[in-house]
Design a protein around this motif. Structure first.
Motif, PDB file in Angstrom:
ATOM      1  N   ARG A 117      -7.406  61.813 -58.464  1.00 42.40           N
ATOM      2  CA  ARG A 117      -7.668  61.856 -59.905  1.00 42.40           C
ATOM      3  C   ARG A 117      -6.740  62.792 -60.680  1.00 42.40           C
ATOM      4  N   ALA A 118      -6.136  63.766 -59.990  1.00 41.86           N
ATOM      5  CA  ALA A 118      -5.292  64.747 -60.670  1.00 41.86           C
ATOM      6  C   ALA A 118      -3.808  64.378 -60.661  1.00 41.86           C
ATOM      7  N   ALA A 119      -3.449  63.245 -60.067  1.00 41.41           N
ATOM      8  CA  ALA A 119      -2.031  62.870 -59.965  1.00 41.41           C
ATOM      9  C   ALA A 119      -1.392  62.767 -61.346  1.00 41.41           C
ATOM     10  N   LYS A 120      -0.147  63.166 -61.406  1.00 42.95           N
ATOM     11  CA  LYS A 120       0.660  63.062 -62.625  1.00 42.95           C
ATOM     12  C   LYS A 120       1.953  62.335 -62.274  1.00 42.95           C
ATOM     13  N   VAL A 121       2.671  61.877 -63.273  1.00 38.08           N
ATOM     14  CA  VAL A 121       3.964  61.246 -63.054  1.00 38.08           C
ATOM     15  C   VAL A 121       4.877  62.249 -62.376  1.00 38.08           C
ATOM     16  N   GLY A 122       5.610  61.774 -61.372  1.00 39.63           N
ATOM     17  CA  GLY A 122       6.560  62.616 -60.645  1.00 39.63           C
ATOM     18  C   GLY A 122       6.271  62.595 -59.155  1.00 39.63           C
ATOM     19  N   PRO A 123       6.933  63.484 -58.398  1.00 37.37           N
ATOM     20  CA  PRO A 123       6.724  63.518 -56.956  1.00 37.37           C
ATOM     21  C   PRO A 123       5.331  64.022 -56.628  1.00 37.37           C
ATOM     22  N   GLN A 124       4.761  63.484 -55.571  1.00 41.86           N
ATOM     23  CA  GLN A 124       3.405  63.835 -55.147  1.00 41.86           C
ATOM     24  C   GLN A 124       3.458  64.705 -53.892  1.00 41.86           C
ATOM     25  N   GLU A 125       2.418  65.483 -53.692  1.00 39.93           N
ATOM     26  CA  GLU A 125       2.289  66.280 -52.463  1.00 39.93           C
ATOM     27  C   GLU A 125       2.031  65.362 -51.265  1.00 39.93           C
ATOM     28  N   ARG A 126       1.222  64.334 -51.482  1.00 40.74           N
ATOM     29  CA  ARG A 126       0.834  63.395 -50.427  1.00 40.74           C
ATOM     30  C   ARG A 126       2.067  62.662 -49.898  1.00 40.74           C
ATOM     31  N   THR A 127       2.049  62.371 -48.623  1.00 37.13           N
ATOM     32  CA  THR A 127       3.044  61.501 -48.005  1.00 37.13           C
ATOM     33  C   THR A 127       2.297  60.447 -47.204  1.00 37.13           C
ATOM     34  N   ILE A 128       2.990  59.411 -46.829  1.00 36.96           N
ATOM     35  CA  ILE A 128       2.471  58.418 -45.885  1.00 36.96           C
ATOM     36  C   ILE A 128       3.440  58.473 -44.713  1.00 36.96           C
ATOM     37  N   GLY A 129       3.057  59.181 -43.671  1.00 36.58           N
ATOM     38  CA  GLY A 129       4.000  59.454 -42.583  1.00 36.58           C
ATOM     39  C   GLY A 129       5.128  60.307 -43.153  1.00 36.58           C
ATOM     40  N   HIS A 130       6.356  59.848 -42.959  1.00 34.05           N
ATOM     41  CA  HIS A 130       7.519  60.562 -43.507  1.00 34.05           C
ATOM     42  C   HIS A 130       7.902  60.062 -44.901  1.00 34.05           C
ATOM     43  N   THR A 131       7.188  59.068 -45.409  1.00 29.74           N
ATOM     44  CA  THR A 131       7.511  58.499 -46.729  1.00 29.74           C
ATOM     45  C   THR A 131       6.958  59.388 -47.830  1.00 29.74           C
ATOM     46  N   ARG A 132       7.859  59.830 -48.699  1.00 30.01           N
ATOM     47  CA  ARG A 132       7.453  60.606 -49.867  1.00 30.01           C
ATOM     48  C   ARG A 132       6.974  59.639 -50.949  1.00 30.01           C
ATOM     49  N   ILE A 133       6.145  60.127 -51.847  1.00 28.07           N
ATOM     50  CA  ILE A 133       5.587  59.293 -52.921  1.00 28.07           C
ATOM     51  C   ILE A 133       5.990  59.866 -54.274  1.00 28.07           C
ATOM     52  N   TRP A 134       6.412  58.997 -55.161  1.00 25.52           N
ATOM     53  CA  TRP A 134       6.741  59.350 -56.540  1.00 25.52           C
ATOM     54  C   TRP A 134       5.960  58.405 -57.434  1.00 25.52           C
ATOM     55  N   VAL A 135       5.248  58.936 -58.393  1.00 27.33           N
ATOM     56  CA  VAL A 135       4.544  58.096 -59.359  1.00 27.33           C
ATOM     57  C   VAL A 135       5.408  57.991 -60.606  1.00 27.33           C
ATOM     58  N   LEU A 136       5.726  56.770 -60.964  1.00 23.92           N
ATOM     59  CA  LEU A 136       6.495  56.469 -62.170  1.00 23.92           C
ATOM     60  C   LEU A 136       5.557  55.912 -63.235  1.00 23.92           C
TER      61      LEU A 136
END
Length: 168
Positions: A117-136
């Motif tokens: 619920r606190a996610a904002k646009v930009g890079p996220q702390e969460r990863t999926i394995g080695h995959t980084r996540i960015w919210v656009l």
């Protein structure tokens, strides 16, 4: 309709197909959608691709998928259950394909799909394995509070991060 391969630099993930995309079979096919212009303006592509050229993304190390498969006129027609189920499918897809970055296009959908619920646009702390996540931001023309220039700038921030050597 997925445009995916193993080990992509960035896997872009729309919320769901719009009616025009479902009809044509091409991602971000509605003429007012700003995905293709932002992708080019940010430097991800050497020229502006037309939706019908989406397969050309793979040669650039880029792919496209969606959180939810159901086509709607507006993304807010999806239920929370559809987005949550889509987040699980997307996680499995990312685990199997292992892109360097997953770029989710739409912060509200990301918040629901990944229960953040606190996610904002930009890079996220969460990863999926080695995959980084960015919210656009969503490139939909309905998301008018993001100007084309601001949208391209945020895509550009991701492009810069995706060009940096992986930190694995």
């Amino acid at each position: 309709m997925d445009i995916v391969d193993d080990g992509l630099r960035v896997l872009f993930c729309g919320i769901n197909p719009g009616l025009m995309s479902a009809w044509t079979g091409y991602h971000f096919a509605r003429p007012g959608n700003r995905f293709w212009p932002a992708l080019h303006a940010s430097g991800f592509t050497p020229r502006r691709f037309a939706p019908a050229e989406q397969q050309g993304m793979l040669a650039l190390g880029l792919g496209i998928t969606n959180v939810a498969p159901r086509a709607t006129a507006r993304a807010d027609e999806l239920t929370a259950d559809e987005l949550t189920a889509g987040g699980k499918r997307l996680t499995a897809k990312v685990e199997a394909r292992r892109p360097q970055w997953l770029a989710v296009l739409g912060v509200t959908a990301y918040r629901v799909a990944f229960d953040d619920r606190a996610a904002k646009v930009g890079p996220q702390e969460r990863t999926i394995g080695h995959t980084r996540i960015w919210v656009l931001p969503s490139p939909s023309g309905l998301n008018a509070h993001w100007s084309p220039a601001a949208l391209a700038a945020e895509f550009g921030r991701l492009r810069t991060a995706a060009e940096a050597p992986p930190t694995r």
